[in-house]
Scaffold this motif. Structure first.
Motif, PDB file in Angstrom:
ATOM      1  N   GLU A 112      99.386  50.193  23.769  1.00 19.01           N
ATOM      2  CA  GLU A 112      99.802  49.038  22.976  1.00 19.01           C
ATOM      3  C   GLU A 112      98.781  48.727  21.881  1.00 19.01           C
ATOM      4  OE1 GLU A 112     100.455  44.623  24.328  1.00 19.01           O
ATOM      5  OE2 GLU A 112     101.765  45.993  25.417  1.00 19.01           O
ATOM      6  N   ASP A 113      97.484  48.797  22.201  1.00 17.11           N
ATOM      7  CA  ASP A 113      96.440  48.414  21.263  1.00 17.11           C
ATOM      8  C   ASP A 113      96.063  49.531  20.296  1.00 17.11           C
ATOM      9  OD1 ASP A 113      96.309  45.976  22.474  1.00 17.11           O
ATOM     10  OD2 ASP A 113      94.592  46.482  23.729  1.00 17.11           O
ATOM     11  N   CYS A 114      96.023  50.773  20.750  1.00 18.42           N
ATOM     12  CA  CYS A 114      95.412  51.835  19.975  1.00 18.42           C
ATOM     13  C   CYS A 114      96.403  52.847  19.417  1.00 18.42           C
ATOM     14  CB  CYS A 114      94.414  52.612  20.835  1.00 18.42           C
ATOM     15  SG  CYS A 114      93.184  51.581  21.605  1.00 18.42           S
ATOM     16  N   GLY A 115      97.553  52.957  20.000  1.00 17.95           N
ATOM     17  CA  GLY A 115      98.480  53.992  19.568  1.00 17.95           C
ATOM     18  C   GLY A 115      98.409  55.187  20.494  1.00 17.95           C
ATOM     19  N   ARG A 116      99.405  56.040  20.394  1.00 19.33           N
ATOM     20  CA  ARG A 116      99.507  57.177  21.298  1.00 19.33           C
ATOM     21  C   ARG A 116      98.411  58.215  21.088  1.00 19.33           C
ATOM     22  NH1 ARG A 116     104.797  56.033  22.791  1.00 19.33           N
ATOM     23  NH2 ARG A 116     106.044  55.440  21.039  1.00 19.33           N
ATOM     24  N   GLY A 117      98.009  58.450  19.842  1.00 17.46           N
ATOM     25  CA  GLY A 117      97.047  59.502  19.552  1.00 17.46           C
ATOM     26  C   GLY A 117      95.720  59.329  20.256  1.00 17.46           C
ATOM     27  N   LEU A 118      95.233  58.108  20.331  1.00 15.50           N
ATOM     28  CA  LEU A 118      93.943  57.905  20.973  1.00 15.50           C
ATOM     29  C   LEU A 118      94.012  58.046  22.486  1.00 15.50           C
ATOM     30  CD1 LEU A 118      92.424  55.238  18.626  1.00 15.50           C
ATOM     31  CD2 LEU A 118      91.752  57.617  18.900  1.00 15.50           C
ATOM     32  N   LEU A 119      95.210  57.998  23.066  1.00 15.43           N
ATOM     33  CA  LEU A 119      95.332  58.334  24.492  1.00 15.43           C
ATOM     34  C   LEU A 119      94.984  59.801  24.710  1.00 15.43           C
ATOM     35  CD1 LEU A 119      98.547  56.469  25.682  1.00 15.43           C
ATOM     36  CD2 LEU A 119      96.170  55.981  26.258  1.00 15.43           C
ATOM     37  N   LEU A 120      95.283  60.648  23.713  1.00 16.23           N
ATOM     38  CA  LEU A 120      94.925  62.071  23.806  1.00 16.23           C
ATOM     39  C   LEU A 120      93.426  62.275  23.674  1.00 16.23           C
ATOM     40  CD1 LEU A 120      97.754  63.711  21.688  1.00 16.23           C
ATOM     41  CD2 LEU A 120      97.512  63.669  24.172  1.00 16.23           C
ATOM     42  N   VAL A 121      92.720  61.285  23.194  1.00 15.51           N
ATOM     43  CA  VAL A 121      91.260  61.337  23.136  1.00 15.51           C
ATOM     44  C   VAL A 121      90.675  60.695  24.386  1.00 15.51           C
ATOM     45  CG1 VAL A 121      89.219  60.496  21.892  1.00 15.51           C
ATOM     46  CG2 VAL A 121      91.198  61.367  20.621  1.00 15.51           C
ATOM     47  N   GLU A 122      91.198  59.525  24.735  1.00 13.14           N
ATOM     48  CA  GLU A 122      90.635  58.779  25.858  1.00 13.14           C
ATOM     49  C   GLU A 122      90.792  59.501  27.194  1.00 13.14           C
ATOM     50  OE1 GLU A 122      90.895  54.428  28.003  1.00 13.14           O
ATOM     51  OE2 GLU A 122      92.361  54.937  26.483  1.00 13.14           O
ATOM     52  N   ALA A 123      91.933  60.112  27.420  1.00 13.27           N
ATOM     53  CA  ALA A 123      92.187  60.723  28.733  1.00 13.27           C
ATOM     54  C   ALA A 123      91.208  61.857  29.058  1.00 13.27           C
ATOM     55  CB  ALA A 123      93.633  61.202  28.812  1.00 13.27           C
ATOM     56  N   PRO A 124      91.018  62.850  28.184  1.00  9.01           N
ATOM     57  CA  PRO A 124      90.123  63.947  28.563  1.00  9.01           C
ATOM     58  C   PRO A 124      88.651  63.693  28.252  1.00  9.01           C
ATOM     59  CG  PRO A 124      91.216  64.499  26.519  1.00  9.01           C
ATOM     60  CD  PRO A 124      91.785  63.185  26.991  1.00  9.01           C
ATOM     61  N   ALA A 125      88.339  62.808  27.321  1.00 11.13           N
ATOM     62  CA  ALA A 125      86.943  62.588  26.927  1.00 11.13           C
ATOM     63  C   ALA A 125      86.227  61.723  27.955  1.00 11.13           C
ATOM     64  CB  ALA A 125      86.882  61.921  25.552  1.00 11.13           C
ATOM     65  N   ASP A 126      84.938  61.936  28.075  1.00 10.69           N
ATOM     66  CA  ASP A 126      84.132  61.105  28.968  1.00 10.69           C
ATOM     67  C   ASP A 126      83.892  59.728  28.363  1.00 10.69           C
ATOM     68  OD1 ASP A 126      83.808  63.130  30.940  1.00 10.69           O
ATOM     69  OD2 ASP A 126      82.307  64.069  29.647  1.00 10.69           O
ATOM     70  N   ARG A 127      83.687  59.699  27.042  1.00 15.34           N
ATOM     71  CA  ARG A 127      83.464  58.462  26.310  1.00 15.34           C
ATOM     72  C   ARG A 127      83.998  58.639  24.899  1.00 15.34           C
ATOM     73  NH1 ARG A 127      79.593  59.784  29.188  1.00 15.34           N
ATOM     74  NH2 ARG A 127      78.427  61.119  27.813  1.00 15.34           N
ATOM     75  N   TRP A 128      84.376  57.540  24.266  1.00 16.26           N
ATOM     76  CA  TRP A 128      84.714  57.585  22.854  1.00 16.26           C
ATOM     77  C   TRP A 128      84.521  56.209  22.256  1.00 16.26           C
ATOM     78  CZ3 TRP A 128      88.553  55.055  20.017  1.00 16.26           C
ATOM     79  CH2 TRP A 128      89.491  54.342  20.758  1.00 16.26           C
TER      80      TRP A 128
END
Length: 155
Positions: A112-128
């Motif tokens: 809701e806050d960030c958009g779908r694309g950043l879920l592709l960053v948040e899920a596999p990354a340790d931090r962002w």
């Protein structure tokens, strides 16, 4: 007599790319090539994850950070001492900042806050995260860190 090994040095790749889909594709491919050269081989889980994160950050820089006539910048670093790869993508649009979700937020809140694309960053990354661009002009830098189990020195 005890032999000492030289300290492992961090690997670094930095380049500017045109703020186009072609530029984002080239950035992804060159990041993948660098990772392989640094000992994170093509086809490994770590390579796939880091390349996905880099691709998404580059695509977001083109889609949301595009300013006509301005490039985006990629900085890829790998630190063998901590087995961490950091991807930084800077663009020249400082007013369009992604919202970093709270630590206790759910994936639905992040969508809701960030958009779908950043879920592709948040899920596999340790931090962002996101910070103001510190060099190369105005804008922002969106970064992510991923663990890579094996990093070998380049030859």
């Amino acid at each position: 007599m005890t032999a000492t090994q030289p300290p492992l040095t961090a690997h670094l790749f930095a380049m500017r790319f045109s703020s186009t889909l072609r530029g984002a594709r080239l950035a992804r491919r060159l990041c993948g090539y660098r990772l392989d050269a640094w000992g994170i081989p093509y086809g490994s889980d770590a390579h796939d994850v880091i390349t996905l994160v880099a691709a998404e950050l580059c695509a977001n820089a083109v889609r949301h950070g595009h300013v006509s006539g301005r490039d985006f910048h990629v900085l890829l670093t790998a630190d063998p001492a901590t087995a961490t790869v950091r991807i930084e993508v800077s663009d020249t649009r400082g007013e369009r900042l992604p919202a970093v979700p709270p630590d206790n937020g759910s994936p639905a809140d992040a969508l809701e806050d960030c958009g779908r694309g950043l879920l592709l960053v948040e899920a596999p990354a340790d931090r962002w995260g996101c910070s103001p661009r510190t060099s190369g002009g105005p804008g922002k830098t969106v970064w992510a860190e991923c663990t890579a189990p094996v990093l070998t020195p380049t030859t």
